[in-house]
Design an enzyme around this catalytic site. Structure first.
Site, short mmCIF file in Angstrom:
data_model
loop_
_atom_site.label_atom_id
_atom_site.label_comp_id
_atom_site.label_asym_id
_atom_site.label_seq_id
_atom_site.Cartn_x
_atom_site.Cartn_y
_atom_site.Cartn_z
N GLU A 42 0.82 -1.21 0.00
CA GLU A 42 0.00 0.00 0.00
C GLU A 42 0.86 1.26 0.00
O GLU A 42 0.54 2.24 -0.67
CB GLU A 42 -0.95 0.00 1.21
CG GLU A 42 -2.06 -1.03 1.13
CD GLU A 42 -3.03 -0.77 -0.02
OE1 GLU A 42 -3.10 0.38 -0.51
OE2 GLU A 42 -3.71 -1.71 -0.43
N TYR A 125 -6.44 6.37 4.52
CA TYR A 125 -6.66 5.34 3.52
C TYR A 125 -5.82 4.10 3.80
O TYR A 125 -6.33 2.97 3.81
CB TYR A 125 -6.34 5.84 2.10
CG TYR A 125 -6.16 4.69 1.15
CD1 TYR A 125 -7.27 3.99 0.66
CD2 TYR A 125 -4.89 4.21 0.82
CE1 TYR A 125 -7.11 2.87 -0.16
CE2 TYR A 125 -4.72 3.10 0.00
CZ TYR A 125 -5.84 2.45 -0.49
OH TYR A 125 -5.68 1.33 -1.28
N ASP A 143 -9.70 4.58 -2.51
CA ASP A 143 -8.62 5.17 -3.31
C ASP A 143 -9.23 5.77 -4.58
O ASP A 143 -10.45 5.87 -4.71
CB ASP A 143 -7.53 4.15 -3.61
CG ASP A 143 -8.00 3.04 -4.55
OD1 ASP A 143 -9.21 2.99 -4.91
OD2 ASP A 143 -7.16 2.21 -4.96
N CYS A 195 -13.84 -0.60 -14.81
CA CYS A 195 -14.39 0.74 -14.64
C CYS A 195 -13.25 1.76 -14.70
O CYS A 195 -13.03 2.54 -13.78
CB CYS A 195 -15.15 0.84 -13.31
SG CYS A 195 -16.25 2.27 -13.19
N CYS A 202 -18.26 -1.48 -19.85
CA CYS A 202 -19.47 -1.74 -19.08
C CYS A 202 -20.11 -3.09 -19.35
O CYS A 202 -20.66 -3.71 -18.43
CB CYS A 202 -20.48 -0.62 -19.31
SG CYS A 202 -19.86 1.00 -18.77
N CYS A 211 -25.76 0.09 -12.00
CA CYS A 211 -25.01 1.34 -12.16
C CYS A 211 -25.88 2.45 -12.72
O CYS A 211 -26.35 2.37 -13.87
CB CYS A 211 -23.80 1.10 -13.06
SG CYS A 211 -22.79 2.57 -13.33
#
Length: 343
Positions: A42, A125, A143, A195, A202, A211
């Site tokens: 991370e 985060y 994020d 995405c 999609c 969505c």
């Protein structure tokens, strides 16, 4: 089927294989993620891509396989291994955090977000990500990928960055009590692979039927962003001196500021400093290099000189040719070295 269930079913089939990740299949069998590897990944992934990080992660975990090993490492060795990954304050915080975990927590990362966030270099985060992924805590992990998924899933029209608090709230609504670690990674994977910022696919998305942006044909427009101001251009100089025996004149930069704590060529101007050349020499222009930092573009004039064996610099010190590796320098300093055409 709910959106959360559909997302986890997709993740079980399509999770990315990453060196710091425990796969959903292994996780179901009881394999627990290593908090050290989750934390290290991370920190490395901040402002950096997965593709850029994987090699660094492998080298770090091979050389320092646990937090105690990293805590015991020499600062210069860690900074050299980090060279090229950028945002060097992360490397300094990495060492500070590892040493705090060993000194204050017996070498074990805390499991609670609040305790994690109290460690050096761990913000909201990263603390939430470690707690969720390593300890399966129901924390909200947001994020850039998650922000984008939430903005589209709920068709949130507010532009970034003002939309961040609302998107965090939407992500909290979407975070389940069941498998929160896998859920967090699933949303990040969805944003990274389907995405995406441009041309989201999609038809392949497990959340397409849920969505709002997709239903309205707005997915390519969201999240909206305010126009970024143009970055200013700064000028600077670096002096690269090589002694008759092949040694190079280098200095360690101040701990705070750009490229903090890293080895580099003596320089002036671009980072707000102002200084004379580090020694008297017949300095020759070797061209210019360009580099972009977060907040500005830099044009750096490179000056080079060959110096006698008894040269005495006013700043920095000579590093023997056998001890010098261009790869230990940050990217900007490597560019300057390349400009003078020496190996």
């Amino acid at each position: 089927m709910t959106a959360g269930v559909a997302l986890l079913a997709w993740y079980d089939r399509a999770a990315r294989v990453l060196p710091w990740r425990v796969s959903p299949g292994d996780r179901a069998l009881g394999v627990r993620p290593d908090p050290y590897r989750v934390w290290l990944s991370e920190v490395m992934l901040q402002q950096t891509t997965v593709a850029a990080v994987q090699g660094y992660f492998h080298r770090f975990t091979t050389r320092w396989p646990d937090v105690a090993a990293l805590a015991a490492a020499a600062d210069a060795e860690v900074m050299a291994e980090w060279a090229g990954l950028g945002y060097y304050a992360r490397a300094r915080n990495l060492l500070a955090c590892a040493r705090a975990v060993v000194a204050d927590h017996g070498g074990q990362f805390p499991s609670r977000r609040e305790a994690l966030q109290a460690l050096p270099g761990i913000g909201p985060y990263t603390a939430a990500a470690i707690a969720a992924i390593a300890h399966d805590a129901a924390e909200v992990v947001v994020d850039g990928n998650v922000e984008r998924v939430m903005a589209r899933l709920f068709a949130h029209p507010e532009p970034m960055p003002a939309a961040k608090p609302a998107l965090i709230g939407l992500a909290a609504q979407f975070t389940p009590r069941l498998r929160p670690g896998d859920h967090a990674q699933a949303v990040m994977d969805l944003g990274a692979t389907i995405c995406t910022p441009r041309n989201p696919t999609c038809p392949d998305c497990p959340l397409a039927e849920f969505c709002a942006a997709c239903a309205m044909g707005l997915q390519a427009e969201l999240p909206r962003k305010l126009a970024k101001p143009e970055k200013p251009i700064r000028q600077g100089v670096v002096w690269i001196a090589r002694r008759a025996d092949g040694a190079w004149l280098l200095e360690q930069r101040p701990e705070r500021g750009l490229l903090g704590g890293m080895l580099g060529w003596p320089g002036t101007g671009w980072d707000g400093s102002d200084a004379a050349p580090p020694l008297d020499a017949d300095w020759q222009a070797a061209g210019e290099v360009r580099h972009t930092f977060t907040h500005f573009h830099l044009t750096l004039t490179v000056l080079h000189a060959e110096t006698p064996q008894n040269a005495t610099p006013d700043r920095g010190c000579f590093l023997g040719a056998n001890a010098f590796r261009p790869a230990d320098l940050p990217t900007l300093m490597r560019k300057a070295h390349a400009a003078i055409g020496h190996s």
